[in-house]
Write a protein that holds these residues in place. Sequence first.
Motif, PDB file in Angstrom:
ATOM      1  N   THR A 193      -6.972  -7.830  -5.278  1.00  0.00           N
ATOM      2  CA  THR A 193      -8.301  -8.980  -4.761  1.00  0.00           C
ATOM      3  C   THR A 193      -7.800 -10.375  -3.567  1.00  0.00           C
ATOM      4  N   GLY A 194      -6.214  -9.729  -3.035  1.00  0.00           N
ATOM      5  CA  GLY A 194      -5.720 -10.234  -1.575  1.00  0.00           C
ATOM      6  C   GLY A 194      -5.308  -9.293  -0.905  1.00  0.00           C
ATOM      7  N   THR A 195      -5.375  -8.291  -0.960  1.00  0.00           N
ATOM      8  CA  THR A 195      -4.623  -6.906  -0.226  1.00  0.00           C
ATOM      9  C   THR A 195      -5.452  -5.472  -0.124  1.00  0.00           C
ATOM     10  N   GLU A 196      -5.122  -5.435   0.499  1.00  0.00           N
ATOM     11  CA  GLU A 196      -6.227  -3.982   0.753  1.00  0.00           C
ATOM     12  C   GLU A 196      -5.953  -3.078  -0.694  1.00  0.00           C
ATOM     13  N   ALA A 197      -6.693  -1.640  -0.445  1.00  0.00           N
ATOM     14  CA  ALA A 197      -6.296  -0.830  -2.041  1.00  0.00           C
ATOM     15  C   ALA A 197      -5.807   0.128  -1.568  1.00  0.00           C
ATOM     16  N   TYR A 198      -4.153  -0.030  -1.668  1.00  0.00           N
ATOM     17  CA  TYR A 198      -2.858   0.749  -1.944  1.00  0.00           C
ATOM     18  C   TYR A 198      -2.288   0.544  -2.985  1.00  0.00           C
ATOM     19  N   PRO A 199      -2.530   1.265  -4.161  1.00  0.00           N
ATOM     20  CA  PRO A 199      -1.386   1.015  -5.066  1.00  0.00           C
ATOM     21  C   PRO A 199      -0.162   0.517  -4.565  1.00  0.00           C
ATOM     22  N   SER A 200       0.443  -0.556  -5.352  1.00  0.00           N
ATOM     23  CA  SER A 200       1.747  -1.184  -5.042  1.00  0.00           C
ATOM     24  C   SER A 200       2.482  -0.319  -5.781  1.00  0.00           C
ATOM     25  N   ARG A 201       4.256  -1.074  -5.206  1.00  0.00           N
ATOM     26  CA  ARG A 201       5.265  -0.635  -6.488  1.00  0.00           C
ATOM     27  C   ARG A 201       5.161  -0.531  -7.767  1.00  0.00           C
ATOM     28  N   THR A 202       4.577  -1.399  -8.330  1.00  0.00           N
ATOM     29  CA  THR A 202       4.351  -1.825  -9.930  1.00  0.00           C
ATOM     30  C   THR A 202       3.295  -0.937 -10.389  1.00  0.00           C
ATOM     31  N   ASP A 203       2.279  -0.769  -9.394  1.00  0.00           N
ATOM     32  CA  ASP A 203       0.986   0.456  -9.693  1.00  0.00           C
ATOM     33  C   ASP A 203       1.233   1.614  -9.760  1.00  0.00           C
ATOM     34  N   ILE A 204       2.582   1.830  -9.202  1.00  0.00           N
ATOM     35  CA  ILE A 204       2.779   3.485  -9.108  1.00  0.00           C
ATOM     36  C   ILE A 204       3.552   3.682 -10.331  1.00  0.00           C
ATOM     37  N   ASN A 205       5.104   2.924 -10.596  1.00  0.00           N
ATOM     38  CA  ASN A 205       5.963   2.913 -11.342  1.00  0.00           C
ATOM     39  C   ASN A 205       5.100   3.631 -13.121  1.00  0.00           C
ATOM     40  N   LEU A 206       3.692   2.692 -12.880  1.00  0.00           N
ATOM     41  CA  LEU A 206       3.164   2.376 -13.890  1.00  0.00           C
ATOM     42  C   LEU A 206       2.266   3.236 -14.548  1.00  0.00           C
ATOM     43  N   ALA A 207       2.006   4.256 -13.018  1.00  0.00           N
ATOM     44  CA  ALA A 207       1.027   5.388 -13.130  1.00  0.00           C
ATOM     45  C   ALA A 207       1.682   6.191 -14.703  1.00  0.00           C
ATOM     46  N   GLN A 208       0.782   6.560 -15.455  1.00  0.00           N
ATOM     47  CA  GLN A 208       1.307   7.358 -16.622  1.00  0.00           C
ATOM     48  C   GLN A 208       0.454   8.636 -16.385  1.00  0.00           C
ATOM     49  N   GLU A 209      -0.332   9.185 -16.184  1.00  0.00           N
ATOM     50  CA  GLU A 209      -1.800  10.082 -16.519  1.00  0.00           C
ATOM     51  C   GLU A 209      -1.711  11.119 -14.963  1.00  0.00           C
ATOM     52  N   PRO A 210      -0.348  11.983 -15.397  1.00  0.00           N
ATOM     53  CA  PRO A 210      -0.648  12.724 -13.861  1.00  0.00           C
ATOM     54  C   PRO A 210      -2.045  13.548 -13.250  1.00  0.00           C
ATOM     55  N   GLY A 211      -3.282  13.660 -14.395  1.00  0.00           N
ATOM     56  CA  GLY A 211      -4.192  14.294 -14.095  1.00  0.00           C
ATOM     57  C   GLY A 211      -5.193  13.177 -13.839  1.00  0.00           C
ATOM     58  N   ALA A 212      -5.243  11.975 -14.172  1.00  0.00           N
ATOM     59  CA  ALA A 212      -6.202  11.058 -13.402  1.00  0.00           C
ATOM     60  C   ALA A 212      -5.924  10.765 -11.618  1.00  0.00           C
ATOM     61  N   HIS A 213      -7.302  10.449 -11.854  1.00  0.00           N
ATOM     62  CA  HIS A 213      -7.726   9.602 -10.531  1.00  0.00           C
ATOM     63  C   HIS A 213      -7.303   8.225 -10.565  1.00  0.00           C
ATOM     64  N   TYR A 214      -6.628   7.647  -9.000  1.00  0.00           N
ATOM     65  CA  TYR A 214      -5.783   6.323  -9.870  1.00  0.00           C
ATOM     66  C   TYR A 214      -6.990   5.290  -7.907  1.00  0.00           C
ATOM     67  N   VAL A 215      -8.061   4.577  -9.178  1.00  0.00           N
ATOM     68  CA  VAL A 215      -9.282   4.159  -7.243  1.00  0.00           C
ATOM     69  C   VAL A 215      -8.871   2.255  -7.705  1.00  0.00           C
ATOM     70  N   LEU A 216      -8.214   2.097  -6.677  1.00  0.00           N
ATOM     71  CA  LEU A 216      -8.314   0.991  -6.256  1.00  0.00           C
ATOM     72  C   LEU A 216      -9.345   0.388  -5.740  1.00  0.00           C
ATOM     73  N   VAL A 217      -9.703  -1.202  -5.588  1.00  0.00           N
ATOM     74  CA  VAL A 217     -11.333  -1.785  -4.832  1.00  0.00           C
ATOM     75  C   VAL A 217     -10.407  -2.562  -4.400  1.00  0.00           C
ATOM     76  N   VAL A 265       1.947  11.058  -9.275  1.00  0.00           N
ATOM     77  CA  VAL A 265       2.071  11.959  -9.535  1.00  0.00           C
ATOM     78  C   VAL A 265       4.038  12.028  -9.957  1.00  0.00           C
ATOM     79  N   ASP A 266       5.037  10.874 -10.618  1.00  0.00           N
ATOM     80  CA  ASP A 266       6.171  10.764 -10.305  1.00  0.00           C
ATOM     81  C   ASP A 266       6.581  10.622  -9.082  1.00  0.00           C
ATOM     82  N   GLY A 267       5.598   9.303  -9.171  1.00  0.00           N
ATOM     83  CA  GLY A 267       5.863   8.529  -8.384  1.00  0.00           C
ATOM     84  C   GLY A 267       5.363   8.959  -6.921  1.00  0.00           C
ATOM     85  N   GLU A 268       4.949   9.500  -6.896  1.00  0.00           N
ATOM     86  CA  GLU A 268       4.437  10.614  -5.046  1.00  0.00           C
ATOM     87  C   GLU A 268       2.903   9.775  -5.483  1.00  0.00           C
TER      88      GLU A 268
END
Length: 151
Positions: free
Chosen positions: A82-106, A129-132
């Motif tokens: 809501t206040g920053t660019e559409a790029y994954p935060s460190r928290t978003d990266i740490n919570l990403a548990q689906e390596p086959g999914a597309h993670y979309v940010l708006v 995937v794996d924090g990358e």
Amino acid sequence: MLTIEQETYDAIVAHARKDHPDEACGVVAGPVGSDRAVRLVPMLNAAMSPTFYEFDSGDLLRLYKEMDARDEEPVVIYHSHTGTEAYPSRTDINLAQEPGAHYVLVSTRDGAHAAAYDGPVEFRSYRIVDGEVREEEVRVVGSYQETEGEH
């Protein structure tokens, strides 16, 4: 590359705008192995926060059982910033548990959440995937039938 239908793209953007100033979140399910995001499932941000999103654990469990019964998987996992660019935060990266999914940010920052806003919306997709984090191209099509036969 994420290929997504215009209707689904528009619905994700509308959800992000509707939930602003809190972050919106949801899943777009599709047939296992198809990489086609066909069934939008807007979720409640249990954190009800402008800086963090969290799926309700009960809702998420029900969704995964439903997807399993329908032979689906999460093709897109989306949320808004809501206040920053559409790029994954460190928290978003740490919570990403689906390596086959597309993670979309708006991003709904700088007035992009307003109904009268007619500028471009920052809609970006990543593989995490794996924090990358790897950004990928987003291709919006009228329907998946337009892409049949392409390789």
